[in-house]
Each structure stands twice: as C-alpha cells, then as structure tokens.
Design a protein around this motif. Sequence first.
Motif, PDB file in Angstrom:
ATOM      1  N   ARG A  86     -26.332 -15.600  29.604  1.00 28.61           N
ATOM      2  CA  ARG A  86     -27.151 -14.437  29.279  1.00 28.61           C
ATOM      3  C   ARG A  86     -26.402 -13.485  28.340  1.00 28.61           C
ATOM      4  O   ARG A  86     -27.000 -12.852  27.463  1.00 28.61           O
ATOM      5  N   GLU A 133     -35.793 -17.870  31.356  1.00 28.63           N
ATOM      6  CA  GLU A 133     -35.541 -16.436  31.474  1.00 28.63           C
ATOM      7  C   GLU A 133     -34.500 -16.174  32.556  1.00 28.63           C
ATOM      8  O   GLU A 133     -33.652 -15.288  32.412  1.00 28.63           O
ATOM      9  N   PRO A 137     -34.424 -12.469  29.056  1.00 27.29           N
ATOM     10  CA  PRO A 137     -35.835 -12.407  28.680  1.00 27.29           C
ATOM     11  C   PRO A 137     -36.147 -13.241  27.443  1.00 27.29           C
ATOM     12  O   PRO A 137     -35.329 -13.346  26.519  1.00 27.29           O
ATOM     13  N   TYR A 138     -37.325 -13.842  27.445  1.00 20.37           N
ATOM     14  CA  TYR A 138     -37.823 -14.514  26.245  1.00 20.37           C
ATOM     15  C   TYR A 138     -37.655 -13.569  25.056  1.00 20.37           C
ATOM     16  O   TYR A 138     -38.003 -12.390  25.142  1.00 20.37           O
ATOM     17  N   GLY A 155     -43.457 -12.012  32.860  1.00 16.77           N
ATOM     18  CA  GLY A 155     -42.087 -12.387  32.604  1.00 16.77           C
ATOM     19  C   GLY A 155     -41.091 -11.313  32.980  1.00 16.77           C
ATOM     20  O   GLY A 155     -41.442 -10.239  33.493  1.00 16.77           O
ATOM     21  N   GLU A 156     -39.847 -11.585  32.699  1.00 14.10           N
ATOM     22  CA  GLU A 156     -38.765 -10.671  33.059  1.00 14.10           C
ATOM     23  C   GLU A 156     -38.891  -9.338  32.340  1.00 14.10           C
ATOM     24  O   GLU A 156     -38.474  -8.302  32.866  1.00 14.10           O
ATOM     25  N   TYR A 212     -41.176 -11.166  22.838  1.00 18.88           N
ATOM     26  CA  TYR A 212     -42.350 -10.615  23.517  1.00 18.88           C
ATOM     27  C   TYR A 212     -43.332 -10.003  22.521  1.00 18.88           C
ATOM     28  O   TYR A 212     -44.552 -10.146  22.670  1.00 18.88           O
ATOM     29  N   TRP A 223     -34.325 -19.488  22.549  1.00 19.99           N
ATOM     30  CA  TRP A 223     -33.063 -18.767  22.781  1.00 19.99           C
ATOM     31  C   TRP A 223     -31.955 -19.316  21.889  1.00 19.99           C
ATOM     32  O   TRP A 223     -31.268 -18.557  21.223  1.00 19.99           O
ATOM     33  N   LEU A 276     -40.561 -21.350  30.675  1.00 19.29           N
ATOM     34  CA  LEU A 276     -40.186 -20.001  30.274  1.00 19.29           C
ATOM     35  C   LEU A 276     -39.581 -19.228  31.447  1.00 19.29           C
ATOM     36  O   LEU A 276     -38.583 -18.516  31.290  1.00 19.29           O
ATOM     37  N   GLN A 277     -40.162 -19.374  32.623  1.00 18.18           N
ATOM     38  CA  GLN A 277     -39.631 -18.686  33.796  1.00 18.18           C
ATOM     39  C   GLN A 277     -38.218 -19.165  34.121  1.00 18.18           C
ATOM     40  O   GLN A 277     -37.327 -18.364  34.428  1.00 18.18           O
TER      41      GLN A 277
END
Length: 553
Positions: free
Chosen positions: A438, A279, A284-285, A245-246, A288, A344, A275-276
């Motif tokens: 974001r 993100e 970012p998720y 991921g990011e 983590y 999110w 998820l991709q």
Amino acid sequence: MPRSRARAAAVAALLVLPPTAHAQQQTFTRADSLQGSYTSPGRVWWDVLRYDLDVRVDPQTRTFSGSNRIAFRVLEPGRELQIDLMEPLVMDSVVLDGAPLPVRREGAAHFVTPARPLRAGAVETLTAFYHGEPREAPMPPWDGGVTWAADSLGRPWIATTDQGLGASVWWPVKDTQADEPDQGMRIAVTVPDPLIAVANGRLTDRSSHDDGTTTWRWSVSSPINTYGVALAIGHYVTYADTLQGEAGPLSLDFWPLDYRLADARRQFPQAATTLQCFEGWFGPYPWYEDGFKLVETPYLGMEHQSAIAYGNRYGNGYLGTDLSGTGLGLQWDYIIVHEIAHEWWGNHVSTKDIADMWVHEGFGTYAEGLYMECIAGPEAGATYLRGLRANIENDRPIIGPYGVYTEGSGDMYFKGAQMLHTIRQVLDDDARWREILRGIQATFGGGTVRGWEVEEYMTREAGIDLGPIFDQYLRTPQPPVLEWRRKGTTLEVRWADVVPGFDMPIALRLSDAGFTRVRPTERWQSAPLTLSDPSTFAVDPDWYVLVREAADR
C-alpha cells in the motif's frame, strides 16, 4: 517460450510480448534512443499538462484523422520539441500561436522549433494535426496497432493496442512513459452511426452530425500513461453497478457487444470481488473520479486505464486454461483479475522506462496469487503462485537496457511474481508486507517511477537489505542456488551462482518440528540435522530457489 510445454502456447501468447527484431538486437540505433530516452533534448525541457485528442475513425477506408492539442509547461529553455507519430500516419502540421511550425522528421520523431523563445515556467499549447491509415495490429494486444475486426454478425469492431510498441502508432503524442498528462485528457471520437466509441474515463456527452456520424466525448481527470489510452468501437450496450469501496461509492460500467449482454451479466460480477480484494492489499482503487469500466474487445485483453479491455470469451481461466497447472486458476477469470491488478501496478504506479516493466508485470502477476488468497485462503494463493514457476525461462535479465525502449526478459511476469512472493517469506510479517504494498501506491502512485526507487523503498520499509535479492532476480538470468551436503547429523548449506553479498535467509526442514530459518552465505555453514528420517530434509517451497546437492559430500 515458457518451458511448461503443455501450457506454452497460451502463456507465450498472452503474457510475453513476442520477441521482435527491435527487442532482440544487440546494438541500438538513434531511432531507438529517440523513442526510448526521456531525457533527450527534444523531450527533457517540457512537461505535458493535458492532451485533448480529437479523432475521426472511418471503418470503410480504415483511416484515422484529427488532432491532438497539447498543453505543456516549459521547464527550461529548449530549442526543438519532439512529437511522435509512426508511419504510415502523416503529420499534417503542428500549430503554435495560430501558425504552423516547420517540422523536421526522423522516423517517428517529429521535431518542431517554436518561432519565439518559450519562457521557463510558462504554460503553452500547440496542436498536432494528422491523418492516414494507421498500422494494422498483426497480433493484438502483443504486437499492436489498430484492429479492424468484425463481430459475429459481420459488423465493424475496431480497437487500438500499443503497449510495447508506442501510443504514437495511432495518435500524435510525446511517446514516453516518463511523461503523463498531469491534468488528464479529453478524448473525442467520431464514428459512423450506429457504432459506439468507448474510451478512457467518463462519457461526458455525444453529438450527432448531419453526415451520419456521432462524436463520443470522454474525459480523464487523472494522469494517464499513454499506452493506457485506447479506443474500442462497436455495437455496444452498457449497464452499470456501484461498488461500496474503500474510498466511497465506485461506479462500475460494463460495455459488452449487444448480443453478449447476458454473458457479461454472468461473468463481470467478478470485477467487484477483484476490486475489493485489491483495495485491501494495495489501497483504494486509484481512479474513483474516472470510474471503472470493462469493455469487450476483439483481442484477449489489456490494462487500459479505467477502461479495461476484455476478450476472454466470458469464461474462467485464461481462454479456459489454468496458467498455474494447479486447477486453481480455473476458479476465476484471468483477464478480469490480471488486468484489474494493473490499475494499481502499471496505471497508477508507472515506470519511466519500459526496461523496468517488472514493476507492472511482476506485481500484476503476483496479484493473481493474492486474489486466490482472498477467495480461498493463503495456502491456495501460495499454491497458485508456485504453480506458475513452470513457465519461467531464466533466459536473460528481467531488467532490460535503459533509454532505448526495450524490455528485458518475459520472466518479468512469472519470475517477478516469484521474487515478490519470496520477499514476503523473507519479511515474515504479512501485516508489514501489506503496508509496503500500500505504501508503494501511496508514495509513487499517480506519477512515474524508476525501478530502483521501488527497490529502495521496499528495502527501507522492510528494514532488511533487499538489494542483493533484487540484483539476483532482476539483473541476472539465474535464480539463486542453495547447495547442501549432509555430514552425519550435520547439514551444511551455502548459496551458489549468486551475486556478491547474497545472504538471503531461507526456511529449511531440519527437524521433525518443522521449518527452521537459517541465513546462508557463499561459504559453507553448518546446522544440526535431527530429522528422524534425514531424507525428508526440504527447503520451504515458498522460496523460489534452485536446490542442488553438492557433489563433494
């Protein structure tokens, strides 16, 4: 119920909490205020730092018993402290400094008075012990409680749900969205063998006991909204994957029932693509450290933080239907996409008051269109979102009354998404739009927020006064109406049925060259109409507005 009658049953069931007497009443009681106010005397002076929940679940007697250890910081001197637990559960005792405190009960609110003054800034710990047969969920997840189900082999299958109702339906807690445990929580669940208990966060250990039970211990490292805390108990198997991921490697854990493993391996890869996509749009998720889980449940689904509940029968769409009516929603699994969006919107950015749940559900539904855009392009995303409009009721304001634990209109889903899609058109800068989405996560994520703070942030970052747009879509039941009339080669337009000062720009087809942006007000304004066929005049469909030809042509 949504006006698209062909899809009404499906839509109403999942997306809009069925109206209850509590939600529909015009006057509110002290009980409503005790549940809904986060600034009440029993709540405002202390801040939850951590929960340590220890619960034993007995499927035979359908009972819960255990304790919740609450670490909190004293913000200011206070007399009574409110802990919530709904009947028919019983609060056995509340212990501070090793001694039980007197408990004064008003409905679900239990008030305790510490035996000594608590100093501002001090960190204290009390433990609430409880037992009983919790409310059985009448229609999970929309009308929640505990679901005592059986899988297709007749074995116990148990789950909790409480959004819109309150987490205190199954555990003692400071039951307000406004106060999340800053340092996370531990969840220990004891169940009879061979049942497996899945909860939020990461599995840290399990221990077997001589009485034929096992305790499953889970740890959540992040703040968590209380309705996002959940148990799922059944005959599970698990398998794992990793997403690059990011923010680095993200662990993906999947918990289907044992005989559903093949179905899960086929359907659950959609989680990674979702998820991709998100993100890319939202950042970012958020979890983590706690990882990502999908857990099969005996009800349709819910956004339980880092442990999403899944019950969509391993098929695309919403139980095989497309809520947009376009066919595009059958390309992906609705529960996987919609509930992941809530990691999110709702879990990371959480509203203090459920009156502002549009921040959870409007963005969550809008995210479906973004996912459609990720996999099939911008026009597919826009087409999907436009298709959702048939489900809008325009019955009452999206924002509900504050301080009484009451949501506004179910239009917070579909209409909330249309508002956001419309604002994206107004901004007309997709790179900036992504930065705003974001930025909301970076600014407010991990804590709680009031809806107006999100509105002010978006206005500031957009550089456009979005206040009248928010007021129109969130605080009135009707969308704006664009009135028009044609006078020869001139088109006159104005906004009608709008809040004062509403002057949202909009794109109109005025010439054969395409759409032109204009900025109507409540007064008639003129624009040249040069279409070779005047009947092809149109409003850009990506603005959610009503269009009406004026009678006084």
